[in-house]
Design a protein around this motif. Structure first.
Motif, PDB file in Angstrom:
ATOM      1  N   THR A  32      -2.473  -1.141  -3.113  1.00 40.48           N
ATOM      2  CA  THR A  32      -2.401  -0.078  -4.126  1.00 40.48           C
ATOM      3  C   THR A  32      -3.108  -0.500  -5.403  1.00 40.48           C
ATOM      4  O   THR A  32      -3.822   0.294  -6.031  1.00 40.48           O
ATOM      5  N   TYR A  83       1.913   7.184  -3.838  1.00 41.97           N
ATOM      6  CA  TYR A  83       1.672   6.853  -5.248  1.00 41.97           C
ATOM      7  C   TYR A  83       0.197   7.080  -5.600  1.00 41.97           C
ATOM      8  O   TYR A  83      -0.129   7.629  -6.663  1.00 41.97           O
ATOM      9  N   ILE A  84      -0.690   6.678  -4.707  1.00 40.33           N
ATOM     10  CA  ILE A  84      -2.125   6.856  -4.953  1.00 40.33           C
ATOM     11  C   ILE A  84      -2.463   8.343  -5.019  1.00 40.33           C
ATOM     12  O   ILE A  84      -3.254   8.790  -5.864  1.00 40.33           O
ATOM     13  N   PHE A 122       0.855  -1.191   0.000  1.00 41.50           N
ATOM     14  CA  PHE A 122       0.000   0.000   0.000  1.00 41.50           C
ATOM     15  C   PHE A 122       0.888   1.236   0.000  1.00 41.50           C
ATOM     16  O   PHE A 122       1.624   1.488   0.953  1.00 41.50           O
ATOM     17  N   ASP A 123       0.841   1.999  -1.087  1.00 45.28           N
ATOM     18  CA  ASP A 123       1.683   3.179  -1.258  1.00 45.28           C
ATOM     19  C   ASP A 123       0.787   4.422  -1.351  1.00 45.28           C
ATOM     20  O   ASP A 123       0.259   4.740  -2.421  1.00 45.28           O
TER      21      ASP A 123
END
Length: 305
Positions: free
Chosen positions: A287, A235-236, A231-232
């Motif tokens: 992600t 980036y999201i 889970f980034d």
């Protein structure tokens, strides 16, 4: 009628009673400033220029009416960027009586009733001050006056502006009434110029930048199980560029459904009914859940066909 409304202390006439049905007690509003992401600068300015003068006028008494709360405030910007949510948070945080005025409330079939309802809005607000009169999509109610406009509509606007001007006249205490007309719109150019002049404080609520999108994502995902290894958040926040706060919330909702869909598919294959569910059996959101969904891509990543 909202909880805590002092009917016994303040008898209302027929029209005030109708408007009172649109009133929301501050403690019943579920949105506060902490629930809004990315608007910290605007919130701080709203506190200084609207909330404090409205609720603590004694702090500004040295300047007389000069530092009193503005009679009109406008939130404007693209749809889904938090204008209505911010208005509700202002009412909750200030503790002011909140009259959530709808177009349908002022649109009566009997000629002249709309004018009486407009007068009732302001007379009720005076009784309940500090008060906020909130008009969402204010351009639909107080839009530009045109030559072919219906006479009744023009009279309602004229009545509203006359009573609005009366807010700046001193009351018994010698200070202006503690009442603010708060509007929200995504079509500021459709609002009548005379209305805009009565709203000296205007706050542009734009599409969130990356830092703001990150904060909105944090707020939406704070109670959701996430996969820490996949889970980034940064980036999201990057790939949601161009989205409004409302869009981002829907993206989060769809992403959070991905583990549920997987769980249901697995159990559907076993042929057993799902009677009880252990939350531990669901994997965390990843992600990749933000980048695809059933029926097509959830977010279009730059350079992706």
């Amino acid at each position: 009628m909202p909880r805590g409304f002092p009917v016994d202390d303040m008898p209302l006439n027929e029209y005030e009673s109708l408007i009172a049905m649109e009133m929301v007690a501050p403690e019943d509003i579920p949105v506060g400033f902490d629930d809004i992401g990315g608007l910290e600068d605007i919130i701080e300015e709203v506190k200084e220029s609207v909330i404090y003068p409205l609720t603590m006028p004694h702090l500004y008494s040295h300047a007389g009416p000069l530092l009193s709360a503005p009679s009109g405030v406008l939130f404007y910007g693209p749809p889904g960027c938090g204008k209505t949510m911010l208005a509700k948070a202002v009412a909750r945080e200030s503790g002011a009586s909140f009259i959530n005025l709808h177009i349908s409330t002022l649109t009566e079939k009997w000629y002249g009733d709309s004018n009486k309802l407009v007068r009732a809005v302001f007379s009720l607000a005076r009784k309940m001050q500090p008060a906020i009169i909130f008009i969402d999509e204010i351009d639909a109610v107080l839009g530009i006056r045109r030559s072919g406009e219906h006479e009744a509509s023009g009279m309602v606007k004229a009545e509203f502006m006359t009573l609005w001007d009366g807010l700046t006249s001193a009351n018994v205490s010698g200070l202006p009434a503690r009442i603010v007309v708060l509007g929200a719109t995504n079509r500021i150019h459709d609002i009548d110029e005379a209305i805009l002049r009565r709203m000296p404080k205007k706050f542009p609520i734009a599409l969130p930048n990356k830092t703001q999108r990150r904060r909105i994502l944090q707020l939406n995902m704070q109670n959701t199980k996430c996969d820490p290894e996949h889970f980034d958040l940064d980036y999201i926040a990057e790939v949601t560029a161009g989205m409004s706060g409302s869009d981002i919330k829907e993206v989060c909702r769809d992403a959070a459904m991905a583990p549920v869909r997987e769980y249901m598919r697995q159990h559907r294959g076993t042929g057993r009914s799902i009677t009880a569910v252990n939350p531990e059996h669901f994997r965390g959101v990843r992600t990749e859940d933000f980048l695809r969904r059933q029926g097509g891509p959830l977010i279009k990543v730059k350079g992706q066909s």
